[in-house]
Design a protein around this motif. Structure first.
Motif, PDB file in Angstrom:
ATOM      1  N   PHE A  69       0.828  -1.206   0.000  1.00 18.53           N
ATOM      2  CA  PHE A  69       0.000   0.000   0.000  1.00 18.53           C
ATOM      3  C   PHE A  69       0.862   1.256   0.000  1.00 18.53           C
ATOM      4  CE2 PHE A  69      -1.656   3.322   2.900  1.00 18.53           C
ATOM      5  CZ  PHE A  69      -2.645   3.843   2.070  1.00 18.53           C
ATOM      6  N   ILE A  70       1.885   1.293   0.852  1.00 25.99           N
ATOM      7  CA  ILE A  70       2.749   2.472   0.935  1.00 25.99           C
ATOM      8  C   ILE A  70       3.514   2.665  -0.373  1.00 25.99           C
ATOM      9  CG2 ILE A  70       4.761   3.455   2.102  1.00 25.99           C
ATOM     10  CD1 ILE A  70       3.784   2.077   4.670  1.00 25.99           C
ATOM     11  N   ASP A  71       4.004   1.569  -0.961  1.00 23.18           N
ATOM     12  CA  ASP A  71       4.758   1.674  -2.209  1.00 23.18           C
ATOM     13  C   ASP A  71       3.884   2.099  -3.382  1.00 23.18           C
ATOM     14  OD1 ASP A  71       7.201   1.023  -1.112  1.00 23.18           O
ATOM     15  OD2 ASP A  71       6.992  -1.128  -1.478  1.00 23.18           O
ATOM     16  N   HIS A  72       2.562   1.854  -3.298  1.00 21.81           N
ATOM     17  CA  HIS A  72       1.658   2.261  -4.369  1.00 21.81           C
ATOM     18  C   HIS A  72       1.310   3.742  -4.314  1.00 21.81           C
ATOM     19  CE1 HIS A  72      -0.035  -2.019  -5.340  1.00 21.81           C
ATOM     20  NE2 HIS A  72       1.182  -1.824  -5.797  1.00 21.81           N
ATOM     21  N   LEU A  73       1.599   4.385  -3.179  1.00 16.93           N
ATOM     22  CA  LEU A  73       1.384   5.828  -3.075  1.00 16.93           C
ATOM     23  C   LEU A  73       2.549   6.562  -3.718  1.00 16.93           C
ATOM     24  CD1 LEU A  73       0.177   6.080   0.649  1.00 16.93           C
ATOM     25  CD2 LEU A  73      -1.224   6.487  -1.380  1.00 16.93           C
ATOM     26  N   PRO A  74       2.352   7.850  -4.053  1.00 23.12           N
ATOM     27  CA  PRO A  74       3.502   8.633  -4.508  1.00 23.12           C
ATOM     28  C   PRO A  74       4.578   8.645  -3.429  1.00 23.12           C
ATOM     29  CG  PRO A  74       1.447   9.787  -4.970  1.00 23.12           C
ATOM     30  CD  PRO A  74       1.086   8.608  -4.124  1.00 23.12           C
ATOM     31  N   PRO A  75       5.836   8.820  -3.803  1.00 21.76           N
ATOM     32  CA  PRO A  75       6.930   8.791  -2.812  1.00 21.76           C
ATOM     33  C   PRO A  75       6.666   9.746  -1.651  1.00 21.76           C
ATOM     34  CG  PRO A  75       7.822   8.834  -5.029  1.00 21.76           C
ATOM     35  CD  PRO A  75       6.342   9.032  -5.173  1.00 21.76           C
ATOM     36  N   ASN A  76       6.856   9.251  -0.437  1.00 19.44           N
ATOM     37  CA  ASN A  76       6.627  10.066   0.758  1.00 19.44           C
ATOM     38  C   ASN A  76       7.549   9.607   1.868  1.00 19.44           C
ATOM     39  OD1 ASN A  76       4.990   8.111   2.653  1.00 19.44           O
ATOM     40  ND2 ASN A  76       4.107   7.861   0.613  1.00 19.44           N
ATOM     41  N   ASN A 107      13.825   0.052  -0.652  1.00 17.71           N
ATOM     42  CA  ASN A 107      14.832   1.107  -0.683  1.00 17.71           C
ATOM     43  C   ASN A 107      16.171   0.678  -0.094  1.00 17.71           C
ATOM     44  OD1 ASN A 107      13.106   3.428  -1.658  1.00 17.71           O
ATOM     45  ND2 ASN A 107      11.974   2.842   0.172  1.00 17.71           N
ATOM     46  N   TYR A 108      16.240  -0.529   0.437  1.00 18.62           N
ATOM     47  CA  TYR A 108      17.449  -0.961   1.125  1.00 18.62           C
ATOM     48  C   TYR A 108      17.968  -2.307   0.615  1.00 18.62           C
ATOM     49  CZ  TYR A 108      15.713   2.720   4.103  1.00 18.62           C
ATOM     50  OH  TYR A 108      15.251   3.931   4.557  1.00 18.62           O
ATOM     51  N   GLY A 109      17.454  -2.731  -0.508  1.00 21.28           N
ATOM     52  CA  GLY A 109      17.914  -3.983  -1.085  1.00 21.28           C
ATOM     53  C   GLY A 109      17.231  -4.239  -2.411  1.00 21.28           C
ATOM     54  N   PHE A 110      17.425  -5.416  -2.953  1.00 21.21           N
ATOM     55  CA  PHE A 110      16.925  -5.728  -4.289  1.00 21.21           C
ATOM     56  C   PHE A 110      15.473  -6.209  -4.290  1.00 21.21           C
ATOM     57  CE2 PHE A 110      21.594  -6.964  -4.847  1.00 21.21           C
ATOM     58  CZ  PHE A 110      21.945  -5.677  -5.213  1.00 21.21           C
ATOM     59  N   SER A 111      15.027  -6.883  -3.248  1.00 16.17           N
ATOM     60  CA  SER A 111      13.674  -7.425  -3.217  1.00 16.17           C
ATOM     61  C   SER A 111      12.722  -6.469  -2.507  1.00 16.17           C
ATOM     62  CB  SER A 111      13.655  -8.792  -2.516  1.00 16.17           C
ATOM     63  OG  SER A 111      14.010  -8.671  -1.158  1.00 16.17           O
ATOM     64  N   PHE A 117       2.169  11.953   4.970  1.00 17.06           N
ATOM     65  CA  PHE A 117       2.219  11.156   6.194  1.00 17.06           C
ATOM     66  C   PHE A 117       0.823  10.837   6.702  1.00 17.06           C
ATOM     67  CE2 PHE A 117       2.494  10.747  10.821  1.00 17.06           C
ATOM     68  CZ  PHE A 117       3.468   9.761  10.932  1.00 17.06           C
ATOM     69  N   VAL A 118      -0.060  11.837   6.700  1.00 17.38           N
ATOM     70  CA  VAL A 118      -1.429  11.647   7.185  1.00 17.38           C
ATOM     71  C   VAL A 118      -2.162  10.604   6.335  1.00 17.38           C
ATOM     72  CG1 VAL A 118      -3.685  12.755   7.437  1.00 17.38           C
ATOM     73  CG2 VAL A 118      -1.627  13.906   8.258  1.00 17.38           C
ATOM     74  N   ILE A 119      -2.017  10.693   5.013  1.00 15.57           N
ATOM     75  CA  ILE A 119      -2.700   9.757   4.116  1.00 15.57           C
ATOM     76  C   ILE A 119      -2.169   8.339   4.309  1.00 15.57           C
ATOM     77  CG2 ILE A 119      -2.929   9.096   1.692  1.00 15.57           C
ATOM     78  CD1 ILE A 119      -3.224  12.046   1.032  1.00 15.57           C
ATOM     79  N   SER A 120      -0.874   8.194   4.453  1.00 18.55           N
ATOM     80  CA  SER A 120      -0.285   6.867   4.638  1.00 18.55           C
ATOM     81  C   SER A 120      -0.779   6.225   5.928  1.00 18.55           C
ATOM     82  CB  SER A 120       1.242   6.960   4.645  1.00 18.55           C
ATOM     83  OG  SER A 120       1.734   7.490   3.430  1.00 18.55           O
ATOM     84  N   ILE A 121      -0.715   6.987   7.019  1.00 17.35           N
ATOM     85  CA  ILE A 121      -1.150   6.458   8.314  1.00 17.35           C
ATOM     86  C   ILE A 121      -2.659   6.188   8.300  1.00 17.35           C
ATOM     87  CG2 ILE A 121      -1.385   6.965  10.771  1.00 17.35           C
ATOM     88  CD1 ILE A 121       1.436   6.279   9.902  1.00 17.35           C
ATOM     89  N   SER A 122      -3.421   7.084   7.675  1.00 21.72           N
ATOM     90  CA  SER A 122      -4.871   6.889   7.609  1.00 21.72           C
ATOM     91  C   SER A 122      -5.218   5.612   6.850  1.00 21.72           C
ATOM     92  CB  SER A 122      -5.541   8.092   6.941  1.00 21.72           C
ATOM     93  OG  SER A 122      -5.322   9.271   7.693  1.00 21.72           O
ATOM     94  N   GLY A 123      -4.518   5.370   5.751  1.00 19.97           N
ATOM     95  CA  GLY A 123      -4.758   4.149   4.982  1.00 19.97           C
ATOM     96  C   GLY A 123      -4.476   2.902   5.800  1.00 19.97           C
ATOM     97  N   LEU A 155       7.033   7.744   4.566  1.00 22.10           N
ATOM     98  CA  LEU A 155       6.959   6.336   4.926  1.00 22.10           C
ATOM     99  C   LEU A 155       7.530   5.425   3.846  1.00 22.10           C
ATOM    100  CD1 LEU A 155       3.504   5.954   6.741  1.00 22.10           C
ATOM    101  CD2 LEU A 155       5.778   6.205   7.711  1.00 22.10           C
ATOM    102  N   THR A 156       7.604   5.923   2.619  1.00 18.25           N
ATOM    103  CA  THR A 156       8.181   5.118   1.548  1.00 18.25           C
ATOM    104  C   THR A 156       9.608   4.705   1.880  1.00 18.25           C
ATOM    105  OG1 THR A 156       6.811   6.232  -0.113  1.00 18.25           O
ATOM    106  CG2 THR A 156       8.751   5.074  -0.911  1.00 18.25           C
TER     107      THR A 156
END
Length: 423
Positions: free
Chosen positions: A60-67, A76-80, A378-384, A69-70
């Protein structure tokens, strides 16, 4: 006397299983496996639920525009990323549930149950496609912004709705963020064959999966998409992770116990994870790119997600090895109320995944129309995440109430109701 229909319906398999499949709440006792072991009778394997729920949140977080929480997601820290977690757990739990059904009821009955579940997932995908399309079209029309249709990949539907709908039913047309369910449907279609082969020789089945993976890379096998291109997740390649999960469930994890418990394996995993982190760091800090040897870049790039690059697969294996080493199945934290939302989301993965797709587009819309600032992100990510958790709690409450009422009816009547059949 039990009819064929009753045997196909089978006993209810309640609880968590795979991305979409549900594991039985009461599982037969089994020897402990080092990767993810079958729970003792009457217990759940909460690690499966925990990591499936975590994968849903990360997706869900990765499907949002970069923010903000992304930057907390593993991609962001490896290949998978979360997709590997999703598919591995799918293969493991599908083999656990339906492998047991195949041993107890036979190949034909188990296959019928699998195909019934495939049909349920397919129907869910069609409903998700229809409602998601309506959501995007309504927003694009109401706010007179055709960019929504273009960004979400539905322009071809607006131009040729009749042709596009047929292609969608054939799983060849999918809007953005709707690629996981078609992949899972295809993989589940081949589960009866996979389980039948594993019943014969599990190691040979895994070897055949590796061979198909190698052939896919050598001869560029893929499934075409509409109107052009190919599937975002190539089933010919991603089947390796699915089959590997099934292999672990069918005793492969037990056979790997000595390897996984070895300090050498642990340090190799740590070294690989650190190396992958250093490589991904150059993606976000261009000033460090000159530190990458040119020959190494030529060898490893591009790291394909579509075809499940071997570097991604190895990164997932390293993460899994470290996780199993430091997170035993009896870890007290699994009972913590702080992790309960994650576990509940994992136990209702199909519903939560579909909800997450809708919420991701709603968040995309709000950020485009209202505000794109870091605070709003941040608000949208946490709300989701809160909405997904609340929905999971509601589903759990409803299921508990339904199971309780069903139990009372059985106690009062002495037999299973007519809908479920009885013996």
């Amino acid at each position: 006397m039990t009819s064929i229909a009753d045997r196909i319906a089978g006993p209810p398999l309640a609880g968590a299983a795979d991305v979409i499949v549900d594991t039985p709440a009461t599982a037969p006792a089994a020897p402990p496996l080092p990767v993810i072991s079958a729970p003792p009778s009457g217990e759940r394997e909460l690690r499966l639920d925990l990591f499936r729920g975590l994968a849903l949140w990360l997706i869900f977080i990765d499907h949002l525009p970069p923010n903000i929480l992304t930057w907390l997601t593993i991609r962001n820290y490896g290949f998978s990323d979360a997709t590997e977690i999703f598919i591995f757990i799918s293969g493991y739990t599908a083999a656990f549930v339906y492998g047991r059904a195949m041993r107890e009821a036979g190949f034909v009955i188990a296959t019928a149950r699998i195909l019934r579940r495939v049909w349920q997932i397919y129907v869910a995908h069609v409903f998700l496609f229809t409602i998601f399309l309506a959501e995007i079209s309504y927003v694009a029309t109401s706010f007179e912004n055709p960019l929504y249709s273009e960004e979400m990949g539905i322009m071809d539907f607006l131009k040729q709705p009749d042709v596009t709908i047929v292609q969608a039913l054939l799983l060849r047309f999918r809007p953005v963020n709707m690629d996981v369910l078609p992949l899972y449907i295809v993989l589940m279609l081949f589960l009866p064959l996979i389980l039948w082969l594993m019943k014969w020789k599990a190691d040979v089945t895994l070897a055949l999966s590796v061979l198909l993976y190698a052939i896919t890379w050598e001869y560029d096998l893929y499934l075409s998409a509409y109107p052009n291109g190919f599937w975002a997740f190539n089933p010919f390649a991603w089947q390796l992770l699915f089959v590997f999960g099934a292999w672990c469930a069918q005793g492969g994890a037990k056979r790997m116990s000595r390897i996984l418990s070895s300090p050498v394996t642990l340090w190799i995993s740590f070294a690989y994870l650190f190396a992958a982190f250093c490589v991904t760091l150059t993606w976000y800090v261009p000033q460090l790119s000159h530190l990458m040897p040119r020959r190494l870049e030529q060898w490893m790039y591009p790291i394909s997600k579509t075809d499940l690059d071997v570097l991604r697969f190895a990164h997932f294996l390293a993460l899994a090895a470290v996780t199993v080493r430091f997170l035993p199945k009896d870890w007290p934290g699994l009972k913590s109320p702080w992790l309960r939302p994650l576990i509940l989301c994992g136990q209702h993965s199909l519903e939560i995944f579909c909800l997450g797709v809708f919420l991701a587009f709603a968040g995309h819309f709000l950020l485009a129309e209202v505000s794109g600032g870091a605070g709003m992100h941040f608000v949208i990510s946490i709300s989701g995440i809160l909405i997904m958790s609340a929905a999971a709690w509601l589903f759990s409450w409803y299921k508990y109430s339904a199971d309780k009422n069903s139990s009372r009816k059985r106690d009062a009547g002495g037999n299973a109701d007519m809908a479920g059949g009885g013996s």
